[in-house]
Design an enzyme around this catalytic site. Sequence first.
Site, PDB file in Angstrom:
ATOM      1  N   TYR A 218      -7.483   7.323   3.303  1.00 48.78           N
ATOM      2  CA  TYR A 218      -6.898   7.263   1.958  1.00 48.78           C
ATOM      3  C   TYR A 218      -6.281   8.586   1.543  1.00 48.78           C
ATOM      4  O   TYR A 218      -5.304   8.622   0.796  1.00 48.78           O
ATOM      5  CB  TYR A 218      -7.932   6.766   0.940  1.00 48.78           C
ATOM      6  CG  TYR A 218      -8.194   5.306   1.200  1.00 48.78           C
ATOM      7  CD1 TYR A 218      -7.341   4.338   0.679  1.00 48.78           C
ATOM      8  CD2 TYR A 218      -9.224   4.899   2.047  1.00 48.78           C
ATOM      9  CE1 TYR A 218      -7.524   2.996   0.979  1.00 48.78           C
ATOM     10  CE2 TYR A 218      -9.409   3.563   2.342  1.00 48.78           C
ATOM     11  CZ  TYR A 218      -8.559   2.618   1.801  1.00 48.78           C
ATOM     12  OH  TYR A 218      -8.732   1.292   2.103  1.00 48.78           O
TER      13      TYR A 218
ATOM     14  N   GLY B  12       6.007  -3.204   2.789  1.00 48.80           N
ATOM     15  CA  GLY B  12       5.560  -3.554   4.135  1.00 48.80           C
ATOM     16  C   GLY B  12       5.963  -4.952   4.572  1.00 48.80           C
ATOM     17  O   GLY B  12       6.900  -5.549   4.021  1.00 48.80           O
TER      18      GLY B  12
ATOM     19  N   GLY C 185      -0.708  -8.850  -4.029  1.00 46.74           N
ATOM     20  CA  GLY C 185      -0.965 -10.135  -4.668  1.00 46.74           C
ATOM     21  C   GLY C 185       0.306 -10.913  -4.899  1.00 46.74           C
ATOM     22  O   GLY C 185       1.404 -10.380  -4.768  1.00 46.74           O
TER      23      GLY C 185
ATOM     24  N   ARG D 125      -4.223  -1.141  11.638  1.00 48.72           N
ATOM     25  CA  ARG D 125      -4.916  -2.432  11.551  1.00 48.72           C
ATOM     26  C   ARG D 125      -4.759  -3.219  12.835  1.00 48.72           C
ATOM     27  O   ARG D 125      -5.705  -3.797  13.343  1.00 48.72           O
ATOM     28  CB  ARG D 125      -4.324  -3.243  10.403  1.00 48.72           C
ATOM     29  CG  ARG D 125      -4.456  -2.585   9.065  1.00 48.72           C
ATOM     30  CD  ARG D 125      -3.525  -3.271   8.106  1.00 48.72           C
ATOM     31  NE  ARG D 125      -3.457  -2.558   6.851  1.00 48.72           N
ATOM     32  CZ  ARG D 125      -2.582  -2.840   5.909  1.00 48.72           C
ATOM     33  NH1 ARG D 125      -1.719  -3.804   6.085  1.00 48.72           N
ATOM     34  NH2 ARG D 125      -2.567  -2.166   4.791  1.00 48.72           N
TER      35      ARG D 125
ATOM     36  N   ILE E  77      -4.801  10.555   3.711  1.00 46.91           N
ATOM     37  CA  ILE E  77      -3.536  10.629   4.457  1.00 46.91           C
ATOM     38  C   ILE E  77      -2.437   9.806   3.764  1.00 46.91           C
ATOM     39  O   ILE E  77      -1.297  10.241   3.644  1.00 46.91           O
ATOM     40  CB  ILE E  77      -3.740  10.131   5.911  1.00 46.91           C
ATOM     41  CG1 ILE E  77      -4.660  11.094   6.667  1.00 46.91           C
ATOM     42  CG2 ILE E  77      -2.412   9.977   6.637  1.00 46.91           C
ATOM     43  CD1 ILE E  77      -5.096  10.613   8.046  1.00 46.91           C
TER      44      ILE E  77
ATOM     45  N   ILE F 220       2.767   2.664   7.195  1.00 46.87           N
ATOM     46  CA  ILE F 220       2.278   3.938   7.724  1.00 46.87           C
ATOM     47  C   ILE F 220       1.863   3.776   9.184  1.00 46.87           C
ATOM     48  O   ILE F 220       1.894   4.709   9.962  1.00 46.87           O
ATOM     49  CB  ILE F 220       1.133   4.475   6.834  1.00 46.87           C
ATOM     50  CG1 ILE F 220       0.977   5.988   7.001  1.00 46.87           C
ATOM     51  CG2 ILE F 220      -0.156   3.741   7.106  1.00 46.87           C
ATOM     52  CD1 ILE F 220       0.144   6.634   5.939  1.00 46.87           C
ATOM     53  N   ASP F 221       1.508   2.535   9.555  1.00 41.34           N
ATOM     54  CA  ASP F 221       0.991   2.278  10.911  1.00 41.34           C
ATOM     55  C   ASP F 221       2.070   2.272  11.991  1.00 41.34           C
ATOM     56  O   ASP F 221       1.755   2.151  13.163  1.00 41.34           O
ATOM     57  CB  ASP F 221       0.302   0.901  10.955  1.00 41.34           C
ATOM     58  CG  ASP F 221      -0.953   0.853  10.118  1.00 41.34           C
ATOM     59  OD1 ASP F 221      -1.391   1.926   9.663  1.00 41.34           O
ATOM     60  OD2 ASP F 221      -1.484  -0.245   9.919  1.00 41.34           O
TER      61      ASP F 221
ATOM     62  N   GLY G  55       0.808  -1.221   0.000  1.00 40.24           N
ATOM     63  CA  GLY G  55       0.000   0.000   0.000  1.00 40.24           C
ATOM     64  C   GLY G  55       0.840   1.270   0.000  1.00 40.24           C
ATOM     65  O   GLY G  55       2.051   1.226   0.168  1.00 40.24           O
TER      66      GLY G  55
ATOM     67  N   THR H   9       5.982  -7.568   1.813  1.00 39.35           N
ATOM     68  CA  THR H   9       7.086  -7.291   0.894  1.00 39.35           C
ATOM     69  C   THR H   9       8.423  -7.732   1.492  1.00 39.35           C
ATOM     70  O   THR H   9       9.265  -8.308   0.798  1.00 39.35           O
ATOM     71  CB  THR H   9       7.147  -5.781   0.594  1.00 39.35           C
ATOM     72  OG1 THR H   9       5.866  -5.375   0.121  1.00 39.35           O
ATOM     73  CG2 THR H   9       8.208  -5.449  -0.428  1.00 39.35           C
TER      74      THR H   9
END
Length: 488
Positions: free
Chosen positions: A386, A192, A168, A268, A388, A222-223, A104, A195
């Site tokens: 979205y 992330g 994916g 999340r 942000i 981002i989290d 993302g 990845t």
Amino acid sequence: AQSSTNDGAINVIHEERNDDFILEDVPHLTNFLPDLPSYPNPLKKSQAYAIVKRTFVSPEDVVAQKIVVQKDSPRGLHFRRAGPREKVYFKSEEVRACIVTCGGLCPGINTVIREIVCGLNNMYGVDEILGIQGGYRGFYSKNTIQLTPKSVNDIHKRGGTFLQTSRGGHDTNKIVDNIQDRGINQVYIIGGDGTQKGAAAISKEVERRGLKVAVAGIPKTIDNDIAVIDKSFGFDTAVEEAQRAINAAHVEVNSVENGVGIVKLMGRYSGFIAMHATLASRDVDCCLIPESPFYLEGQGGLFEFVEQRLKENGHVVLVLAEGAGQEYVAKGWHAADEKDASGNRLLLDSGLWLTQKIKAFPDFPGSFHKFPEDDSRYEIYRDPTYMIRAIPSNASDNIYCTLLAQNAVHGAMAGYTGFTVGPVNSRHAYIPISQVTETQNTVKLTDRMWARLLSSTNQPSFLSSEVVQERVDRQIIDEIHNNKITSI
Ligand code: ATP
Ligand code: MG
């Protein structure tokens, strides 16, 4: 080294431990490619480093993960300190690097791309830098683009990723075939948790084939949920932008009678953005994060709190991280099994759920009951997530991204492989990829920061009541916390 303890006494931290300090003692150091680096680092002759006191970092220098060590407790892990090495593994003219971005969006990806390109070129004189387009699959399904300092000059001013991304599945063997075919010997992978697991697999396959290819990961989330490192890039930007969204919601609910504002933020599994934005903004009455169970009805519940704040202040602002309250939403909506292309479970919209619950709660003096349902002026649910994700990184993240990128370049040039870069106790280090993918960083309710938030908002902790036991279905929580859940 000295530090003061809580009772005011000065406590000398066990200096004798440094005496028996040996590298074999600290196994969490990243791998070298076969053979030792043998070429002099071109930075020795660079004007930029001409007056730097200590141009090169010794490969023996390590960064301790634990900075405060209690008496007689283990020293914890150590990682190699990041930075340029005196000897490099690759001759500049032989380097063929590539960069790929996956997963993302997050503010700062373009800055990292730009600084890898500029770092390779300006510091090491590398000209051959390929951009792999569209994530991992792009290695074998898309054309590459040549990256130069000129072509990436302005990209840090834009959000998103200049190279495009994808989620994916992908084929590790095909990627390594492609790396081999193109003669690539440095692979920079920005992405992330998924990845980075992919990067570890690529690096293993490279090793298995005996290729002299350095694989460097730059962790993106981002989290701020990446383990080991102090903070992930884009996090500061996200918190700053989240504050703006909170402020907007606050202005709105302040302008009506009994306004209830709900702002959903990213997070999340980890409520860092919600926690930090709440602490920064001071407009938030209650912050809900995935780590902290809460309940709605009954004594000490959220509804009671909202009602009380409405009575006191005439408005209330709630911040909700996207993973918070998933156990309720899953229970009520029975649809928690949808997955995204990478196999991550999709999160249900707990913000929408909470908004509906608050609307439906009969005793509220809230504005919902005063206005007709179709009156959109009093919509109070805001989802700025979205927006942000898509903004360019701010000043501090831009600088941070530069450090990450330059250190990744120094590490790959020195012949390290299968590593990620990041600050550990504010010193940048090379961390074996497995260390950052094994666990996730979450807000520890037992740490002081959460207590600071509770003290700042004066919200209920939701922990003392038996209602928690009754209402929070542990099984569902555990299931949610142990599974990968995402929103796309
Ligand atoms: P984020 O979740 O922060 O947006 P991410 O890197 O976790 O980023 P994913 O969509 O999960 O995003 O994965 C991106 C890429 O990594 C995909 O191409 C996918 O094939 C690969 N990947 C995901 N999970 C794994 C895994 N467990 N092992 C190897 N590769 C993976
Ligand atoms: Mg992920």
